[in-house]
Scaffold this motif. Structure first.
Motif, PDB file in Angstrom:
ATOM      1  N   ASP A 176      21.799  -6.747 -16.087  1.00 23.65           N
ATOM      2  CA  ASP A 176      20.795  -5.704 -16.315  1.00 23.65           C
ATOM      3  C   ASP A 176      21.484  -4.342 -16.289  1.00 23.65           C
ATOM      4  OD1 ASP A 176      18.696  -3.949 -16.354  1.00 23.65           O
ATOM      5  OD2 ASP A 176      17.660  -4.795 -14.619  1.00 23.65           O
ATOM      6  N   PRO A 177      21.801  -3.758 -17.451  1.00 23.79           N
ATOM      7  CA  PRO A 177      22.578  -2.505 -17.466  1.00 23.79           C
ATOM      8  C   PRO A 177      21.862  -1.331 -16.807  1.00 23.79           C
ATOM      9  CG  PRO A 177      21.750  -3.036 -19.659  1.00 23.79           C
ATOM     10  CD  PRO A 177      21.511  -4.247 -18.810  1.00 23.79           C
ATOM     11  N   MET A 178      20.535  -1.387 -16.678  1.00 21.82           N
ATOM     12  CA  MET A 178      19.807  -0.299 -16.031  1.00 21.82           C
ATOM     13  C   MET A 178      19.655  -0.525 -14.521  1.00 21.82           C
ATOM     14  SD  MET A 178      19.469   1.488 -18.640  1.00 21.82           S
ATOM     15  CE  MET A 178      18.530   2.821 -17.931  1.00 21.82           C
ATOM     16  N   TRP A 179      20.024  -1.716 -14.021  1.00 24.96           N
ATOM     17  CA  TRP A 179      19.966  -2.074 -12.603  1.00 24.96           C
ATOM     18  C   TRP A 179      18.537  -2.035 -12.054  1.00 24.96           C
ATOM     19  CZ3 TRP A 179      24.529   1.323 -10.383  1.00 24.96           C
ATOM     20  CH2 TRP A 179      25.736   0.907 -10.997  1.00 24.96           C
ATOM     21  N   THR A 180      17.541  -2.123 -12.913  1.00 24.94           N
ATOM     22  CA  THR A 180      16.153  -1.963 -12.477  1.00 24.94           C
ATOM     23  C   THR A 180      15.741  -3.044 -11.504  1.00 24.94           C
ATOM     24  OG1 THR A 180      15.635  -0.923 -14.599  1.00 24.94           O
ATOM     25  CG2 THR A 180      13.780  -1.712 -13.274  1.00 24.94           C
ATOM     26  N   ARG A 181      15.989  -4.303 -11.835  1.00 27.06           N
ATOM     27  CA  ARG A 181      15.648  -5.397 -10.920  1.00 27.06           C
ATOM     28  C   ARG A 181      16.656  -5.493  -9.780  1.00 27.06           C
ATOM     29  NH1 ARG A 181      15.774 -10.560 -14.220  1.00 27.06           N
ATOM     30  NH2 ARG A 181      17.467  -9.417 -15.225  1.00 27.06           N
ATOM     31  N   ALA A 182      17.927  -5.300 -10.095  1.00 29.62           N
ATOM     32  CA  ALA A 182      18.983  -5.482  -9.097  1.00 29.62           C
ATOM     33  C   ALA A 182      18.872  -4.506  -7.933  1.00 29.62           C
ATOM     34  CB  ALA A 182      20.350  -5.333  -9.762  1.00 29.62           C
ATOM     35  N   LYS A 183      18.398  -3.295  -8.200  1.00 28.97           N
ATOM     36  CA  LYS A 183      18.320  -2.262  -7.174  1.00 28.97           C
ATOM     37  C   LYS A 183      16.888  -1.927  -6.746  1.00 28.97           C
ATOM     38  CE  LYS A 183      22.737  -0.680  -6.918  1.00 28.97           C
ATOM     39  NZ  LYS A 183      23.518  -0.545  -5.648  1.00 28.97           N
ATOM     40  N   GLY A 184      15.897  -2.244  -7.594  1.00 27.53           N
ATOM     41  CA  GLY A 184      14.565  -1.726  -7.353  1.00 27.53           C
ATOM     42  C   GLY A 184      13.522  -2.723  -6.907  1.00 27.53           C
ATOM     43  N   PHE A 185      13.929  -3.939  -6.558  1.00 23.34           N
ATOM     44  CA  PHE A 185      12.946  -4.950  -6.168  1.00 23.34           C
ATOM     45  C   PHE A 185      12.303  -4.580  -4.822  1.00 23.34           C
ATOM     46  CE2 PHE A 185      16.949  -6.255  -4.336  1.00 23.34           C
ATOM     47  CZ  PHE A 185      16.631  -6.809  -3.111  1.00 23.34           C
ATOM     48  N   ASP A 186      11.133  -5.124  -4.562  1.00 19.55           N
ATOM     49  CA  ASP A 186      10.426  -4.867  -3.307  1.00 19.55           C
ATOM     50  C   ASP A 186      11.316  -5.216  -2.111  1.00 19.55           C
ATOM     51  OD1 ASP A 186       8.228  -4.170  -4.790  1.00 19.55           O
ATOM     52  OD2 ASP A 186       7.055  -5.963  -4.319  1.00 19.55           O
ATOM     53  N   THR A 187      11.335  -4.332  -1.128  1.00 19.83           N
ATOM     54  CA  THR A 187      12.081  -4.431   0.144  1.00 19.83           C
ATOM     55  C   THR A 187      13.562  -4.122  -0.016  1.00 19.83           C
ATOM     56  OG1 THR A 187      12.684  -6.818   0.185  1.00 19.83           O
ATOM     57  CG2 THR A 187      10.460  -6.222   0.938  1.00 19.83           C
ATOM     58  N   SER A 188      13.982  -3.582  -1.143  1.00 20.95           N
ATOM     59  CA  SER A 188      15.409  -3.317  -1.378  1.00 20.95           C
ATOM     60  C   SER A 188      15.895  -1.995  -0.797  1.00 20.95           C
ATOM     61  CB  SER A 188      15.718  -3.343  -2.871  1.00 20.95           C
ATOM     62  OG  SER A 188      15.082  -2.260  -3.539  1.00 20.95           O
ATOM     63  N   CYS A 189      15.011  -1.246  -0.141  1.00 21.94           N
ATOM     64  CA  CYS A 189      15.422   0.066   0.368  1.00 21.94           C
ATOM     65  C   CYS A 189      14.964   0.281   1.812  1.00 21.94           C
ATOM     66  CB  CYS A 189      14.856   1.174  -0.533  1.00 21.94           C
ATOM     67  SG  CYS A 189      15.528   2.821  -0.194  1.00 21.94           S
ATOM     68  N   PRO A 190      15.564  -0.434   2.776  1.00 25.76           N
ATOM     69  CA  PRO A 190      15.265  -0.155   4.185  1.00 25.76           C
ATOM     70  C   PRO A 190      15.731   1.248   4.574  1.00 25.76           C
ATOM     71  CG  PRO A 190      16.320  -2.305   3.925  1.00 25.76           C
ATOM     72  CD  PRO A 190      16.459  -1.592   2.615  1.00 25.76           C
TER      73      PRO A 190
END
Length: 273
Positions: free
Chosen positions: A164-178
């Motif tokens: 995913d060149p935009m990293w949308t799923r890789a970085k933005g999934f639910d719970t990915s930012c404690p």
């Protein structure tokens, strides 16, 4: 000053965190409003941080989160060596990505391992919390717009990042930012040389440690660069970059991000359904 957001009976409130000189315990000095929107004053109520029913929440719910990728030379080299980047060194220009507000969780909240991934990684970092509306901010004035700093774990699905060149799923999934455990105001934090560490299942991971002194684009430069194209609002967060090697997380793992001068952010990984 440490500024926390907490709940009792599911009602979010704000408080200053103060250590009692007598018993050495941390107490929440409850505030009467929202510190990012108005002047606040103590209510006179003081609550022990370890009191039953008291739970720390993510210190802010930002309208948006920006992150800097490959902002340390050591991490850029690590990514290249593990076939996650074609570049052997950190790029000269900022590599900026976003996470939505729905990715944010607080201390002790579970990180949910999605069923569609098989390679979840941790990335311990220092996070900037903005205190004022910021647009086209010059570098030499950037820190005037900062409220303070907190710990962040930029949880990443490494297998999806490659496809995913935009990293949308890789970085933005639910719970990915404690985020957490609280915000330390900028006047009490050495943001130029903040020491970052990481503990996995009770064991220190020296390869994941580092200091903001080694940032390629420093924090003031990041604020200036991002505010040149996007208006930053009070409470918005900038993840400044992970300093060194990242590593694998799996269900059941306990991940603790440590930043000297802030504290510890603890989360446990659970398997998604």
């Amino acid at each position: 000053m440490r500024l926390a957001r907490f709940s009792r009976n599911d009602t979010p409130q704000y408080a200053f965190v103060q250590k009692d000189a007598t018993d050495g315990k941390d107490y929440l000095v409850v505030l009467d409003g929202h510190p990012l929107l108005q002047q606040v004053t103590p209510t006179g109520e003081r609550v022990a941080l370890d009191e039953d029913g008291v739970r720390l929440l993510a210190p802010v719910i930002p309208s948006k989160v920006y992150g800097l990728a490959k902002n340390y030379e050591a991490h850029a080299q690590f990514m290249h060596e593990h076939n996650q980047s074609p570049q052997a060194h950190a790029p000269a220009e900022m590599v900026i990505f976003t996470k939505p507000s729905t990715s944010v969780i607080g201390p002790d909240d579970p990180i949910v391992y999605p069923t569609y991934s098989h390679d979840m990684n941790y990335e311990p970092e220092v996070a900037v919390v903005m205190g004022r509306i910021s647009k086209n901010v010059p570098v030499d004035k950037a820190m005037d717009y900062v409220l303070g700093f907190t710990c962040v774990n930029d949880v990443t699905l490494r297998d999806l990042q490659g496809s995913d060149p935009m990293w949308t799923r890789a970085k933005g999934f639910d719970t990915s930012c404690p985020l957490g455990p609280w915000i330390v105001t900028k006047d009490e934090f050495d943001w130029r040389d903040a020491r970052i560490g990481f503990t996995l299942n009770g064991e220190d991971v020296p390869a994941a440690s580092g200091t903001t002194a080694n940032l390629i684009h420093n924090i003031a430069e990041q604020i200036a660069g991002i505010s040149s194209f996007s208006t930053l609002l009070p409470g918005d967060v900038i993840m400044t970059g992970t300093p060194n090697a990242s590593g694998t997380l799996k269900p059941g793992d306990e991940a603790i991000v440590r930043v000297e001068g802030i504290g510890e952010l603890r989360n446990v990984v659970v398997q998604g359904e």
